[in-house]
Design an enzyme around this catalytic site. Structure first.
Site, PDB file in Angstrom:
ATOM      1  N   SER A 154     -15.389 -19.377  36.209  1.00 23.69           N
ATOM      2  CA  SER A 154     -14.968 -19.230  37.600  1.00 23.69           C
ATOM      3  C   SER A 154     -14.011 -20.299  38.098  1.00 23.69           C
ATOM      4  CB  SER A 154     -16.191 -19.189  38.523  1.00 23.69           C
ATOM      5  OG  SER A 154     -16.924 -18.012  38.308  1.00 23.69           O
TER       6      SER A 154
ATOM      7  N   LYS B 101     -14.855 -24.865  47.838  1.00 19.29           N
ATOM      8  CA  LYS B 101     -15.073 -23.465  47.459  1.00 19.29           C
ATOM      9  C   LYS B 101     -16.164 -22.830  48.324  1.00 19.29           C
ATOM     10  CE  LYS B 101     -16.723 -20.512  43.699  1.00 19.29           C
ATOM     11  NZ  LYS B 101     -17.147 -20.435  42.284  1.00 19.29           N
TER      12      LYS B 101
ATOM     13  N   SER C  80     -14.534 -16.888  40.336  1.00 24.59           N
ATOM     14  CA  SER C  80     -14.762 -16.692  41.761  1.00 24.59           C
ATOM     15  C   SER C  80     -14.157 -17.796  42.631  1.00 24.59           C
ATOM     16  CB  SER C  80     -16.272 -16.625  42.033  1.00 24.59           C
ATOM     17  OG  SER C  80     -16.905 -17.817  41.595  1.00 24.59           O
TER      18      SER C  80
END
Length: 355
Positions: free
Chosen positions: A133, A52, A109
């Site tokens: 997220s 990520k 996210s």
């Protein structure tokens, strides 16, 4: 397929599909191929994975996966600068799209990580979860997502709200992650039927009726299959929004602090008698790329960042307009292995979720 063929196929697929999906910020083709000879001799045997964001390669989880023979192939998209809402992603080629509905966001996210797994670009991608997220993009992209117990793995988040997580195609695949990143990890077995409570809204959230219907149908199928036995009552909490924001801002205020203490008390009482809580992951379906408007996608997830409980998203089905919906599973603090075992049982009973 040899490790070289698997890695080459992964890199070729990313090169072909990412201009459409925008799941990646960087693709490390040369570095990945250079890592492979050594990685192929280790337990993960060169398994490709994504991380990520650009900082993800430095995360504890990524380092442990590499040490076990995983090969990082690139960094995945996260929200771009200047956007206060985090349920989207911005990759090298543009905004990250939902593989099921390109006109909708994938969530965030950990946006690109979810898309990369959902589109079959990689089998595993790292994430982090400070308010949902990992779980939100997992739900909206129809994949499995795990938020580990807060503090179980190192996290750079000083507030203590964010914990490490992973996105995979199935709960079984997530066991690979825990086996590599958690010292002393032992797979658990789920004793069926699972005693669980279903809370459609945690007592305060305004949930889209079609999202609620998909989750209710999934719970009903689990009961019919004998995988879940519903306990009496549910789990009603106080709205944790103000408490979450106070912790994120580093503020100490009486009312938010009392909300957090009261929710901890209620959750402790709940999990003393019931090992599993079932809720929707989000109250809403994926929104468009112009933003969520007044919708609050985190209202059912961030309570468990405050409380620290491990939580997972399992694909539950689709709304009539083709948007994936996630079923959230929450377990006792520290029961990450047990949560994965329960998630596997739930996943197997629900079967492949198809549009």
């Amino acid at each position: 397929m040899t490790a070289f063929r698997e890695l080459s196929a992964t890199l070729t697929t990313i090169e072909r599909e990412d201009p459409r999906l925008c799941a990646f910020l960087d693709v490390w083709r040369d570095e990945a191929l250079a890592r492979l000879p050594e990685a192929a001799r280790l337990p993960l045997a060169g398994m490709p994975f994504a991380v990520k964001g650009r900082a993800g390669i430095r995360s504890y989880a990524a380092r442990r996966l590499i040490a076990a023979g995983g090969v990082p192939v690139g960094s995945t998209s996260v929200p771009g600068p200047g956007t206060h809402w985090k349920t989207w992603g911005l990759g090298t080629h543009g905004r990250t799209v939902n593989p099921w509905r390109p006109d909708r966001t994938p969530g965030g996210s950990s946006a690109g990580s979810a898309v990369a797994v959902a589109a079959g670009l990689v089998p595993l991608a790292t994430g982090s979860d400070g308010a949902g997220s990992v779980r939100i993009p997992a739900a909206w992209c129809g994949v499995f997502g795990l938020k580990t117990t807060n503090g179980l793995l190192p996290s750079p988040d000083r507030s203590g709200l964010a914990s490490a997580g992973v996105l995979t195609r199935t709960a079984a695949d997530a066991q690979t992650y825990l086996r590599c990143v958690l010292d002393g990890y032992e797979p658990a077995a789920a004793e069926l039927p699972l005693t669980a409570a279903h809370s459609p809204d945690l007592g305060f959230a305004d949930v889209d009726p079609e999202v609620a219907a998909v989750v209710r149908g999934a719970v009903r199928r689990l009961v019919t299959a004998g995988v879940v036995r519903l306990a009496e009552g549910g789990c009603a909490l106080l709205d944790p929004g103000a408490a979450w924001q106070a912790v994120r801002d580093g503020r100490t205020e009486p009312r938010p602090d009392e909300t957090r203490r009261e929710n901890d008390r209620r959750l402790d009482a709940f999990f003393a008698g019931t090992p599993l809580l079932l809720t929707p992951v989000t109250p809403n379906r994926p929104h468009g790329h112009d933003g969520p408007g007044g919708l609050l996608s985190t209202s059912l997830t961030w309570a468990f960042n405050l409380s620290g409980h491990p939580a997972a998203s399992v694909p539950a089905g689709f709304t009539p307009d083709g948007c994936p919906v996630g079923l959230q599973l929450v377990a006792r603090r520290g029961a990450d292995a047990q949560l994965l075992a329960m998630a596997r049982a739930v996943e197997e009973a629900l079967g492949p979720v198809r549009l």
